[in-house]
Every structure is written in C-alpha cells, then in structure tokens.
Design a protein around this motif. Structure first.
Motif, mmCIF file in Angstrom:
data_model
loop_
_atom_site.group_PDB
_atom_site.id
_atom_site.type_symbol
_atom_site.label_atom_id
_atom_site.label_comp_id
_atom_site.label_asym_id
_atom_site.label_seq_id
_atom_site.Cartn_x
_atom_site.Cartn_y
_atom_site.Cartn_z
ATOM 1 N N ARG A 166 0.851 -1.263 -0.077
ATOM 2 C CA ARG A 166 0.039 0.016 0.069
ATOM 3 C C ARG A 166 0.782 1.258 0.079
ATOM 4 N NH1 ARG A 166 -2.760 -3.389 3.719
ATOM 5 N NH2 ARG A 166 -4.910 -4.200 2.988
ATOM 6 N N HIS A 270 -5.029 5.807 0.543
ATOM 7 C CA HIS A 270 -3.951 5.212 -0.127
ATOM 8 C C HIS A 270 -4.112 4.308 -1.335
ATOM 9 C CE1 HIS A 270 -5.577 2.329 2.785
ATOM 10 N NE2 HIS A 270 -5.170 1.435 1.978
ATOM 11 N N GLU A 272 -3.152 0.795 -3.463
ATOM 12 C CA GLU A 272 -2.687 -0.335 -3.377
ATOM 13 C C GLU A 272 -2.232 -0.944 -4.718
ATOM 14 O OE1 GLU A 272 -5.239 -2.338 0.114
ATOM 15 O OE2 GLU A 272 -6.146 -2.785 -1.948
ATOM 16 N N PRO A 304 1.555 -6.508 3.121
ATOM 17 C CA PRO A 304 0.175 -5.864 3.483
ATOM 18 C C PRO A 304 -0.283 -6.397 4.591
ATOM 19 C CG PRO A 304 0.427 -5.841 1.095
ATOM 20 C CD PRO A 304 1.269 -6.750 1.680
#
Length: 307
Positions: A166, A270, A272, A304
């Motif tokens: 991320r 955020h 990914e 993650p």
C-alpha cells in the motif's frame, strides 16, 4: 474434424469484419475461405455467421465461439513461441505489464534485475498498460505478469492477485499553487481544483480510486481542459492546467522542479499495488513470481496487513 486453419479463418473474418478483407489479410481466395467456414459450421452443426450480401452478423453461438477460438489461438501461438525459444537454448521469455502509475523504481526495478540474475534462462519483455488491460491480456494468455494499481473493476476468476504493498498518495500541484508550500492537504481542499486526470468508464486503477475518495468527501473531480493518462500528467500540472493525485513513488522520480507534492492527509487515502498472474500459470512464471515477491520482502517492502 475441426482444424486450426478453420479457427484462424473464422477469427480472421470476424476481426476483419468481412470475407473480402479477411481473404486479403490471410492470403487466401475468398471462395476457399467461404468453403472452410461452411465446413466448420457443418462440423459444429450450428450457424456461426449470418450472411446477407456483403455483410455478416455473428450469431450468439458465433460470438461465444469467436471468443473461445481467439483464446485458443493465442495460447497456441504462445506455446509455439515458447517452444522455439526453448529450442534455441533459452528457458523462456516472459511478458510483464505495469501501470504507468507503478514506476519501476526501487524496490521494484532493482528486485526484477536481481531476480533475472538468478534466472539466467529467462528474459523479460516489459510494457506499460492500464490495470484492466493487464487483467485481460494475462487472462487471455498474451501476457504473463502484471503490476497493477487497484481497483480492477472486471471480475477475472482465472487470475490470481497478490497484494504487494500500500502506498501513500500525494497531491501534485504547480510550484506557484496556493497549496505548494504545505506539507499536507485535506481532500476537501481540492474541491475547487481542476484535475488533469479523470477515470475512464471502463477502467479502474488510480483515477477511479481518487474519484471514489473525492465523492466520499462530497464532490467529484472537476475536469481540466487538458487531461492525460499517468505518463505525462505531471507535465500538465507543471504547465498549470490543473492538479493531480498521484502515488508517492511518482513524486520520488519526478524530474519537474515546477511541481510540488504535499501529502494527502486523510489516513485512509492510500493506493494498493497488486501482482497479477494466471492461476494456471506455467511453472516458469510461478517460480519467477515467487522469487520476485520474496526479493521485495528481503528488500524491506513489508507485506500488507492480512497478506
């Protein structure tokens, strides 16, 4: 008995949108082309094409048969190419696609280079492609590995997706912009700005994610008069057409002194990045992918949460 020639002729007619153009592309007489399709329909005992004068229309059965035949031919061409590569003493060539918002900067690029050193018989053909396009190409067998920016909108049951990391998002604004000297900005502060990149209706990826987050904060990104995909959007920001929201990795490789990158403050904002491959990928692909993921972890890229 259905032949590969018949499949190639059928797919060629569909993609050329007619017998005449298909015959020219395939270097075959139109009469022979028509005869092969009639024999194919007789073997299948189903009508694939409805012909009227110089036009034709795919039946429902024809549409399904076209999609499956195209995949069969792609797999066959891929197998032939790989066999020839192996026959020349090489182990194989892999095609890797990556989103333009997933630059091959550290640790991705250096790790790929290190893994190639450990697999001397493998070579990589690397191209940029949107996330949705990557998924389709890998599913159809014309690419092996994807480095995609999530989300991917279309369900792909034959694909395996491994979340790599991320990444924090930042705002890209002209150096003269009112927000340029700020360390952080709120999403809501971008409400009245013009965005130089907007989501495509059929694609996921970063632009789709940014639009979703803006909507969650009560507005949709205003479209600038000049827009771009990721490759050149920072040049549009530098020229003052508008702003963009980009991953921090794009900021780290930017060569433009005229763009500032204040962080987007919201904790849940955020992006990914995932690695894509077919679930039934050949052993060569799987071994390379596992070594690549292991190399990323060894390079300090944390797994993650929940991975």
């Amino acid at each position: 008995m259905i032949s590969i020639r018949q499949l190639r002729y059928f797919v060629g007619i569909v993609e050329a949108r007619g017998y005449t153009r298909a015959a020219e592309r395939l270097y075959v007489a139109q009469s022979a082309l028509s005869r092969q399709i009639k024999e194919l329909e007789a073997d299948l005992d189903v009508v694939l094409l409805r012909r009227e004068a110089k036009q034709f229309e795919l039946t429902d059965a024809g549409q399904d048969f076209y999609e499956r035949s195209r995949k069969i031919l792609l797999d066959l061409d891929r197998a032939v190419s790989q066999a020839r590569t192996i026959g020349r003493g090489e182990h194989g060539a892999l095609r890797l696609l990556h989103s333009s918002s997933v630059p091959l900067s550290a640790p991705l690029g250096p790790t790929l280079n290190a893994v190639l050193a450990a697999f001397p018989g493998i070579s990589l053909e690397i191209s940029q492609a949107p996330s949705e396009y990557q998924a389709r190409e890998i599913e159809e067998g014309s690419a092996d590995i994807g480095l995609a920016r999530l989300p991917i909108l279309r369900a792909n049951p034959n694909l395996e997706s491994t979340l790599l990391y991320r990444e924090r998002l930042v705002a890209a604004v002209p150096a003269s912009h009112r927000l340029a000297q700020r360390a952080e900005v709120e999403i809501a502060e971008l409400r009245d700005e013009f965005f130089v990149t907007v989501p495509h209706r059929d694609r996921g990826g970063l632009s789709y994610l940014v639009a979703e987050r803006c909507i969650a904060h009560g507005f949709y990104p205003r479209v600038a008069r000049a827009t771009s995909r990721k490759n050149s959007l920072l040049s549009l920001v530098n020229a003052g057409f508008g702003i963009a929201v980009v991953p921090q990795s794009m900021a780290s490789i930017s060569l433009s002194a005229g763009v500032s990158f204040p962080a987007v403050k919201d904790a849940d904002f955020h992006s990914e990045v995932a690695l894509l491959r077919r679930r039934d990928a050949p052993a060569m692909v799987s071994q390379f992918v596992e070594a690549f993921i292991e190399g990323l972890r060894a390079a300090g890229l944390p797994a993650p949460d929940g991975d």
